[in-house]
Design a protein around this motif. Sequence first.
Motif, PDB file in Angstrom:
ATOM      1  N   SER A 160       5.355   6.717 -12.201  1.00 47.90           N
ATOM      2  CA  SER A 160       4.301   6.402 -11.228  1.00 47.90           C
ATOM      3  C   SER A 160       3.660   5.049 -11.547  1.00 47.90           C
ATOM      4  O   SER A 160       3.324   4.289 -10.642  1.00 47.90           O
ATOM      5  CB  SER A 160       3.253   7.518 -11.175  1.00 47.90           C
ATOM      6  OG  SER A 160       2.497   7.586 -12.349  1.00 47.90           O
ATOM      7  N   LEU A 161       3.527   4.724 -12.830  1.00 46.54           N
ATOM      8  CA  LEU A 161       3.017   3.399 -13.207  1.00 46.54           C
ATOM      9  C   LEU A 161       3.961   2.288 -12.741  1.00 46.54           C
ATOM     10  O   LEU A 161       3.517   1.232 -12.286  1.00 46.54           O
ATOM     11  CB  LEU A 161       2.849   3.288 -14.717  1.00 46.54           C
ATOM     12  CG  LEU A 161       1.623   3.913 -15.342  1.00 46.54           C
ATOM     13  CD1 LEU A 161       1.642   3.729 -16.859  1.00 46.54           C
ATOM     14  CD2 LEU A 161       0.356   3.325 -14.762  1.00 46.54           C
ATOM     15  N   GLU A 201       3.527   1.757  -9.116  1.00 46.60           N
ATOM     16  CA  GLU A 201       2.240   1.087  -8.895  1.00 46.60           C
ATOM     17  C   GLU A 201       2.333  -0.399  -9.242  1.00 46.60           C
ATOM     18  O   GLU A 201       1.835  -1.252  -8.509  1.00 46.60           O
ATOM     19  CB  GLU A 201       1.152   1.747  -9.732  1.00 46.60           C
ATOM     20  CG  GLU A 201      -0.207   1.126  -9.504  1.00 46.60           C
ATOM     21  CD  GLU A 201      -1.317   1.864 -10.228  1.00 46.60           C
ATOM     22  OE1 GLU A 201      -2.395   1.270 -10.364  1.00 46.60           O
ATOM     23  OE2 GLU A 201      -1.113   3.013 -10.645  1.00 46.60           O
ATOM     24  N   ARG A 202       2.982  -0.723 -10.353  1.00 46.61           N
ATOM     25  CA  ARG A 202       3.139  -2.133 -10.726  1.00 46.61           C
ATOM     26  C   ARG A 202       3.931  -2.897  -9.669  1.00 46.61           C
ATOM     27  O   ARG A 202       3.632  -4.055  -9.390  1.00 46.61           O
ATOM     28  CB  ARG A 202       3.825  -2.245 -12.083  1.00 46.61           C
ATOM     29  CG  ARG A 202       2.935  -1.916 -13.221  1.00 46.61           C
ATOM     30  CD  ARG A 202       3.602  -2.221 -14.552  1.00 46.61           C
ATOM     31  NE  ARG A 202       2.788  -1.727 -15.628  1.00 46.61           N
ATOM     32  CZ  ARG A 202       3.142  -0.738 -16.437  1.00 46.61           C
ATOM     33  NH1 ARG A 202       4.302  -0.162 -16.329  1.00 46.61           N
ATOM     34  NH2 ARG A 202       2.328  -0.343 -17.376  1.00 46.61           N
ATOM     35  N   HIS A 228       0.828  -1.207   0.000  1.00 45.22           N
ATOM     36  CA  HIS A 228       0.000   0.000   0.000  1.00 45.22           C
ATOM     37  C   HIS A 228       0.864   1.260   0.000  1.00 45.22           C
ATOM     38  O   HIS A 228       0.501   2.272  -0.614  1.00 45.22           O
ATOM     39  CB  HIS A 228      -0.960  -0.004   1.194  1.00 45.22           C
ATOM     40  CG  HIS A 228      -2.175  -0.823   0.943  1.00 45.22           C
ATOM     41  ND1 HIS A 228      -2.168  -2.189   0.988  1.00 45.22           N
ATOM     42  CD2 HIS A 228      -3.430  -0.449   0.625  1.00 45.22           C
ATOM     43  CE1 HIS A 228      -3.377  -2.643   0.718  1.00 45.22           C
ATOM     44  NE2 HIS A 228      -4.169  -1.592   0.487  1.00 45.22           N
ATOM     45  N   SER A 249       3.156   5.875  -5.643  1.00 44.23           N
ATOM     46  CA  SER A 249       2.919   6.033  -7.076  1.00 44.23           C
ATOM     47  C   SER A 249       1.978   7.201  -7.344  1.00 44.23           C
ATOM     48  O   SER A 249       2.167   7.948  -8.306  1.00 44.23           O
ATOM     49  CB  SER A 249       2.368   4.747  -7.685  1.00 44.23           C
ATOM     50  OG  SER A 249       1.011   4.559  -7.364  1.00 44.23           O
ATOM     51  N   ARG A 250       0.984   7.375  -6.502  1.00 47.80           N
ATOM     52  CA  ARG A 250       0.052   8.496  -6.683  1.00 47.80           C
ATOM     53  C   ARG A 250       0.731   9.817  -6.336  1.00 47.80           C
ATOM     54  O   ARG A 250       0.582  10.803  -7.051  1.00 47.80           O
ATOM     55  CB  ARG A 250      -1.193   8.327  -5.813  1.00 47.80           C
ATOM     56  CG  ARG A 250      -2.008   7.087  -6.049  1.00 47.80           C
ATOM     57  CD  ARG A 250      -2.502   6.951  -7.469  1.00 47.80           C
ATOM     58  NE  ARG A 250      -3.560   5.985  -7.627  1.00 47.80           N
ATOM     59  CZ  ARG A 250      -3.379   4.678  -7.721  1.00 47.80           C
ATOM     60  NH1 ARG A 250      -2.198   4.166  -7.632  1.00 47.80           N
ATOM     61  NH2 ARG A 250      -4.402   3.874  -7.912  1.00 47.80           N
ATOM     62  N   LEU A 289       1.873   1.833  -3.517  1.00 52.90           N
ATOM     63  CA  LEU A 289       0.743   2.363  -4.282  1.00 52.90           C
ATOM     64  C   LEU A 289       0.517   3.841  -3.965  1.00 52.90           C
ATOM     65  O   LEU A 289       0.253   4.656  -4.859  1.00 52.90           O
ATOM     66  CB  LEU A 289      -0.517   1.544  -4.010  1.00 52.90           C
ATOM     67  CG  LEU A 289      -0.478   0.106  -4.521  1.00 52.90           C
ATOM     68  CD1 LEU A 289      -1.693  -0.674  -4.040  1.00 52.90           C
ATOM     69  CD2 LEU A 289      -0.376   0.079  -6.033  1.00 52.90           C
ATOM     70  N   ARG A 317       1.658  -3.612  -6.833  1.00 57.02           N
ATOM     71  CA  ARG A 317       0.642  -4.616  -7.173  1.00 57.02           C
ATOM     72  C   ARG A 317       1.234  -5.979  -7.531  1.00 57.02           C
ATOM     73  O   ARG A 317       0.488  -6.934  -7.736  1.00 57.02           O
ATOM     74  CB  ARG A 317      -0.205  -4.125  -8.332  1.00 57.02           C
ATOM     75  CG  ARG A 317      -1.065  -2.943  -7.976  1.00 57.02           C
ATOM     76  CD  ARG A 317      -2.135  -2.723  -9.026  1.00 57.02           C
ATOM     77  NE  ARG A 317      -2.865  -1.504  -8.785  1.00 57.02           N
ATOM     78  CZ  ARG A 317      -3.837  -1.363  -7.900  1.00 57.02           C
ATOM     79  NH1 ARG A 317      -4.190  -2.379  -7.168  1.00 57.02           N
ATOM     80  NH2 ARG A 317      -4.460  -0.208  -7.751  1.00 57.02           N
TER      81      ARG A 317
END
Length: 158
Positions: A137-138, A141-142, A82, A88-89, A85, A145
Motif C-alpha cells: 500500500s505504501l 501511495e508513493r 488520486h 493504496s488505502r 492514493l 504522490r
Amino acid sequence: MTSNNIRYVLLMVVETAAAMFLFLTIFPIFRQVITQLGEAQDISPYQQSAVVCGALVLQACYWVRFRWVAIPAPFRNALVRHLFLFASRVSFFFGGALFSVLFFRHVPELDQSPSSIQGAVRLLEVLLVLFSLFCYSLEIERLGRAREDHSSALGRSR
C-alpha cells in the motif's frame, strides 16, 4: 523508456501479482474463518507455504525497489494520482479486516492455543502478511504522490 522505468514497472508488476496471489489465497481461508466461527480451522501446509512465499516475493520486490529503483513520475492527471492514493488505502482494508477477525476470534482462546512454537510461527506468518500488504500500500501511495513530490521539488528549486 529508461532502464530505471523498466525496472520499476517490472517490480510493480511482480509486486502486484504477489499481492493478488495473497488475496486469492487468503480470501478462502478468511471466508472459512468468518463462516465457521468457533470451530478450529485447519490450514494446509501448502496454503501456509503459498502465503509465506507470496509475502516473501512481495517483500523482496518492495525492498529492491525501495533501495535501488527510483519511482518515476508518470502521471500528470490529478484524478489518476488520486485513484492510486485511493487504491493504496483500499489495498490495506483487507489486511486490517483479516487481522481484526483473527485477533478478536483467537485472543479470547489463548489458554487453549497450540504450543508456544506453533503459536509464534502463526503469529509471524500473520505479521509477515500484514507487513507485506502495508508495504504494497505504501508503494502504491508513493506512485500516486510521485508527480506531486516531483512538482514540489521543481517548485522549490526555482
